[in-house]
Design a protein around this motif. Structure first.
Motif, mmCIF file in Angstrom:
data_model
loop_
_atom_site.group_PDB
_atom_site.id
_atom_site.type_symbol
_atom_site.label_atom_id
_atom_site.label_comp_id
_atom_site.label_asym_id
_atom_site.label_seq_id
_atom_site.Cartn_x
_atom_site.Cartn_y
_atom_site.Cartn_z
ATOM 1 N N VAL A 1 0.986 -1.349 -0.133
ATOM 2 C CA VAL A 1 0.020 -0.107 0.043
ATOM 3 C C VAL A 1 1.074 1.177 0.045
ATOM 4 N N ASP A 2 0.425 2.032 -0.953
ATOM 5 C CA ASP A 2 1.274 3.452 -0.787
ATOM 6 C C ASP A 2 0.710 4.514 0.143
ATOM 7 N N PHE A 3 1.280 5.658 0.356
ATOM 8 C CA PHE A 3 0.727 6.459 1.435
ATOM 9 C C PHE A 3 -0.681 6.892 1.135
ATOM 10 N N LYS A 4 -0.817 7.180 -0.056
ATOM 11 C CA LYS A 4 -2.225 7.917 -0.389
ATOM 12 C C LYS A 4 -3.185 6.812 -0.261
ATOM 13 N N ALA B 1 -13.438 -3.891 0.265
ATOM 14 C CA ALA B 1 -12.534 -4.788 -0.579
ATOM 15 C C ALA B 1 -12.423 -4.162 -1.947
ATOM 16 N N ASP B 2 -13.450 -3.597 -2.308
ATOM 17 C CA ASP B 2 -13.407 -2.677 -3.381
ATOM 18 C C ASP B 2 -12.273 -1.437 -3.596
ATOM 19 N N THR B 3 -12.510 -0.764 -2.408
ATOM 20 C CA THR B 3 -11.799 0.063 -2.015
ATOM 21 C C THR B 3 -10.190 -0.208 -1.900
ATOM 22 N N ALA B 4 -10.072 -1.320 -1.263
ATOM 23 C CA ALA B 4 -8.807 -1.780 -0.984
ATOM 24 C C ALA B 4 -8.111 -2.185 -2.304
ATOM 25 N N THR B 5 -8.744 -2.565 -3.355
ATOM 26 C CA THR B 5 -8.269 -3.332 -4.669
ATOM 27 C C THR B 5 -7.729 -1.969 -5.403
ATOM 28 N N LYS B 6 -8.400 -0.715 -5.030
ATOM 29 C CA LYS B 6 -8.071 0.514 -5.905
ATOM 30 C C LYS B 6 -6.820 1.296 -4.983
ATOM 31 N N THR B 7 -6.434 0.882 -3.867
ATOM 32 C CA THR B 7 -5.653 1.427 -3.024
ATOM 33 C C THR B 7 -4.134 0.625 -2.790
ATOM 34 N N VAL B 8 -4.332 -0.685 -2.829
ATOM 35 C CA VAL B 8 -3.079 -1.490 -2.731
ATOM 36 C C VAL B 8 -2.835 -2.262 -3.985
ATOM 37 N N SER B 9 -1.495 -2.625 -4.120
ATOM 38 C CA SER B 9 -0.990 -3.679 -5.051
ATOM 39 C C SER B 9 -0.987 -4.795 -4.317
ATOM 40 N N ALA B 10 -1.215 -6.104 -5.084
ATOM 41 C CA ALA B 10 -1.247 -7.304 -4.584
ATOM 42 C C ALA B 10 -0.738 -8.272 -5.669
ATOM 43 N N ASP B 11 -0.488 -9.421 -5.345
ATOM 44 C CA ASP B 11 0.137 -10.542 -6.297
ATOM 45 C C ASP B 11 -1.266 -10.898 -6.807
ATOM 46 N N SER B 12 -1.432 -11.649 -7.926
ATOM 47 C CA SER B 12 -2.363 -12.092 -8.872
ATOM 48 C C SER B 12 -3.577 -12.836 -8.017
ATOM 49 N N GLY B 13 -3.089 -13.358 -6.573
ATOM 50 C CA GLY B 13 -4.022 -14.311 -5.999
ATOM 51 C C GLY B 13 -4.877 -13.446 -5.091
ATOM 52 N N LEU B 14 -4.508 -12.340 -5.061
ATOM 53 C CA LEU B 14 -5.249 -11.391 -4.187
ATOM 54 C C LEU B 14 -5.939 -10.081 -4.819
ATOM 55 N N ALA B 15 -5.725 -10.038 -6.074
ATOM 56 C CA ALA B 15 -5.869 -8.699 -6.637
ATOM 57 C C ALA B 15 -7.330 -8.656 -7.367
#
Length: 197
Positions: free
Chosen positions: A12-15, A105-119
């Protein structure tokens, strides 16, 4: 270094961090003494606080206002904050409220980078369901056992034997022996913050 396979990761980045904390409505912490860090722009009196995104980010970036001013104190703040974040998610019923859970979860997908298993939101929800029932009170977080580098006090070095005990316990899915962290300089820093209010 660990020999432990990492199946998934979240970054996750700061923003994104600020946005996610705001989406949760803030996170509750209690400070046992005042914290002032001009580097992170954090100023908290002793007591109970609900931190919104910007203040929460300042807390997890703080190091000069806690412990010996090193990253070890900051790591403890971050570990405590993760527990507080999980407490907050539990208190607003994220897992028991499917609509709210999907929204987060939808917000998280827009605010974090994840591996393909969690993306995706569905995959993050699956992870949340797998973790349901694991209370932050039953989570143990440690910092790798380290000592300060005699050649450069701004660095730390792993304590070889103790680090091996940590990695072996994780590989064997056993509790980490308390003796593994006893001589670590990280164990000498008490966090001035606890999760919840």
């Amino acid at each position: 270094m660990s020999g432990v396979r990492m199946d998934h990761y979240l970054e996750v980045d700061f923003k994104g961090f600020q946005k996610f904390v705001d989406e949760l409505g803030g996170v509750d912490i209690t400070t046992h003494r005042s914290i002032k860090d001009t580097g992170s722009h954090l100023s908290l009196s002793a007591g109970k606080h609900t931190l919104k995104g910007e203040q929460a980010l300042a807390l997890v970036r703080t190091r000069h206002g806690v412990g010996d001013g090193s990253d070890l104190g900051r790591i403890q703040l971050q570990q405590t904050f993760i527990k507080a974040l999980i407490h907050r998610a539990e208190s607003i019923g994220v897992v028991s409220n499917p609509a709210r859970a999907y929204e987060l979860a939808d917000t998280a997908t827009k605010t974090v980078s994840a591996d393909s298993g969690l993306a995706s939101a569905d995959k993050l929800l699956g992870l949340a369901k797998d973790l349901k029932g694991i209370s932050p009170d039953h989570m143990n977080m440690i910092t790798l056992p380290v000592s300060y580098d005699a050649q450069d006090p701004g660095r730390v070095l792993p304590l070889t034997k103790a680090s091996h005990q940590v990695w072996q316990a994780l590989r064997d899915d056993h509790p980490i022996p308390k003796s593994a962290t006893d001589n670590s300089v990280a164990a000498r820093t008490d966090s001035p913050v606890t999760a919840g209010t």
